[in-house]
Design an enzyme around this catalytic site. Sequence first.
Site, PDB file in Angstrom:
ATOM      1  N   LYS A 158       2.261   4.014   2.883  1.00  9.93           N
ATOM      2  CA  LYS A 158       1.051   4.044   2.058  1.00  9.93           C
ATOM      3  C   LYS A 158      -0.147   4.502   2.876  1.00  9.93           C
ATOM      4  O   LYS A 158      -0.266   4.180   4.058  1.00  9.93           O
ATOM      5  CB  LYS A 158       0.752   2.654   1.488  1.00  9.93           C
ATOM      6  CG  LYS A 158       1.777   2.140   0.484  1.00  9.93           C
ATOM      7  CD  LYS A 158       1.341   0.782  -0.051  1.00  9.93           C
ATOM      8  CE  LYS A 158       2.294   0.245  -1.082  1.00  9.93           C
ATOM      9  NZ  LYS A 158       1.855  -1.068  -1.611  1.00  9.93           N
ATOM     10  N   GLY A 164      -4.124   5.046  -6.814  1.00  9.81           N
ATOM     11  CA  GLY A 164      -3.567   5.907  -7.848  1.00  9.81           C
ATOM     12  C   GLY A 164      -2.270   6.572  -7.468  1.00  9.81           C
ATOM     13  O   GLY A 164      -1.910   7.610  -8.032  1.00  9.81           O
ATOM     14  N   GLU A 200       5.379  -0.727   4.551  1.00 15.90           N
ATOM     15  CA  GLU A 200       5.811  -2.007   4.015  1.00 15.90           C
ATOM     16  C   GLU A 200       7.292  -1.950   3.645  1.00 15.90           C
ATOM     17  O   GLU A 200       7.835  -0.875   3.354  1.00 15.90           O
ATOM     18  CB  GLU A 200       5.035  -2.358   2.737  1.00 15.90           C
ATOM     19  CG  GLU A 200       3.595  -2.727   2.938  1.00 15.90           C
ATOM     20  CD  GLU A 200       2.916  -3.063   1.617  1.00 15.90           C
ATOM     21  OE1 GLU A 200       1.805  -3.615   1.678  1.00 15.90           O
ATOM     22  OE2 GLU A 200       3.463  -2.758   0.537  1.00 15.90           O
ATOM     23  N   ILE A 203       9.866  -3.287  -2.198  1.00 10.39           N
ATOM     24  CA  ILE A 203      10.375  -4.269  -3.153  1.00 10.39           C
ATOM     25  C   ILE A 203      10.971  -3.509  -4.332  1.00 10.39           C
ATOM     26  O   ILE A 203      10.252  -2.809  -5.063  1.00 10.39           O
ATOM     27  CB  ILE A 203       9.257  -5.206  -3.655  1.00 10.39           C
ATOM     28  CG1 ILE A 203       8.541  -5.869  -2.469  1.00 10.39           C
ATOM     29  CG2 ILE A 203       9.821  -6.250  -4.609  1.00 10.39           C
ATOM     30  CD1 ILE A 203       9.413  -6.768  -1.642  1.00 10.39           C
ATOM     31  N   ASN A 290      -8.783  -4.537  -6.824  1.00  7.93           N
ATOM     32  CA  ASN A 290      -9.681  -3.542  -7.405  1.00  7.93           C
ATOM     33  C   ASN A 290     -11.044  -4.181  -7.594  1.00  7.93           C
ATOM     34  O   ASN A 290     -11.187  -5.170  -8.323  1.00  7.93           O
ATOM     35  CB  ASN A 290      -9.148  -3.034  -8.736  1.00  7.93           C
ATOM     36  CG  ASN A 290      -7.879  -2.216  -8.572  1.00  7.93           C
ATOM     37  OD1 ASN A 290      -6.898  -2.438  -9.258  1.00  7.93           O
ATOM     38  ND2 ASN A 290      -7.884  -1.259  -7.658  1.00  7.93           N
ATOM     39  N   ARG A 292     -13.764  -3.582  -9.222  1.00  7.76           N
ATOM     40  CA  ARG A 292     -14.464  -2.959 -10.351  1.00  7.76           C
ATOM     41  C   ARG A 292     -13.863  -3.485 -11.647  1.00  7.76           C
ATOM     42  O   ARG A 292     -12.902  -4.242 -11.629  1.00  7.76           O
ATOM     43  CB  ARG A 292     -14.283  -1.435 -10.300  1.00  7.76           C
ATOM     44  CG  ARG A 292     -12.804  -1.043 -10.216  1.00  7.76           C
ATOM     45  CD  ARG A 292     -12.563   0.437 -10.379  1.00  7.76           C
ATOM     46  NE  ARG A 292     -11.215   0.825 -10.001  1.00  7.76           N
ATOM     47  CZ  ARG A 292     -10.128   0.662 -10.741  1.00  7.76           C
ATOM     48  NH1 ARG A 292     -10.222   0.043 -11.910  1.00  7.76           N
ATOM     49  NH2 ARG A 292      -8.947   1.065 -10.326  1.00  7.76           N
TER      50      ARG A 292
END
Length: 447
Positions: A158, A164, A200, A203, A290, A292
């Site tokens: 990541k 997104g 990571e 999963i 997040n 927001r």
Amino acid sequence: MFNKILIANRGEIAVRIIRACREMGIKTVAVYSEADREALHTQLADESICIGKASSTDSYLNMERIICATIATKADAIHPGFGFLSENSKFALLCETCNIKFIGPSAKIIDKMGNKLEARNTMIKANVPVVPGTKEPVYDVVLGKKIADEMGYPVIVKASSGGGGKGMRIINSAVEFDHNFSNAQRESINSFGDNTMYIEKYIANPRHIEFQIMADNFGNVIHLGERDCSIQRRHQKMIEESPSIAITDELRTQMGEVAIRAAKAVKYQSVGTIEFLLDKNNKFYFMEMNTRIQVEHGVTELVTGTDLIREQISIAANLPLSYKQEDILIRGHAIECRINAENPDKNFMPCPGKITNMHIPGGNGVRIDTAIYTGYEIPPFYDSMILKVMVYDRDRPSAIKKMISVLGEVVIEGVSTNLDFQYKILNNEDFQSGKVDTHFIQEHYDM
């Protein structure tokens, strides 16, 4: 309370904020690009001002022009909505420097939670469960491969600044590592100007569960239950619902307490969302926060009877929360379908154009959030979402039936949409029985 708020956004979220402000007796300023001159938000606001050309860079992402518009119209505060500048710490700091209230958390908190690696390490210190993975940044493919080999495949790479689904790759074996890591890092550089990666343990087939939280400036933090956002295509949500069929009352209490602990760990102030992955053994792991308002906030409003935008504005105005945890009761079931101007038969290609005719249904337990109208020209420069269809009923089976009925009544002519595709999902037996995870679409449809 604020006298006037400038809305640094467009589309349905700008309309949603304008309506909330109107109910609160607050005047509004709409900003718009040249492509949005006839947009609904410019017509509903008390004032509107053009801030640049069609390109987002020249308009909705142009901090200086938005600040100038705020000063020129004598607005007290800026509501960033979602997307665009809503999680941009530089913009939040610029607002503060110019003595304009940014309706959201501080720049420091946005920075801390926006950097996925820092957020992850912050959660570890706060005793919030996270997916096993790296604590230090990874820049080099050789080091990354060594870590992945030791961790065991599959892993997920990541981007630390990601979001997104960008800068993200699932890697199933050592043979795939070099190529996928390099592509993810390149995408991160292009999208975020950052080559920082982390790794990571992957999963398999989880549910995507997020908890809505609210926190004021007086140390009060509550959660408003969960949303199940597992129906996704390429990490983009399509259907969201609340509550989740997978969450028991006991698990909801446990996850809610962890979500509150996560928010308190960063001294959060505003509305926000703690996102978790839930595995098949009901073990949950922090994914991200997040900072927001979320696209799907409406389903939480329907099952709790709250108004998150009004509460967000009140928090920014330094008022205490209107609710205590014991006031939040989840009743019934709500579902949201995102309707996009795109063609599912052509790999979901965006389909801008003129809406020649439309019919939007109503009725008991039906909520439509949109900014389109007959004759409106959907511009090709922005996100393709044009409609959020929400329904509310006494339980999940009833809500699904209601959504199927409502979607069958929606008419949008002149452009292609994903309406029929959403209809297929709702009629799928596995969806109806609650057998869903984040791979539902790719496993059930030829994508």
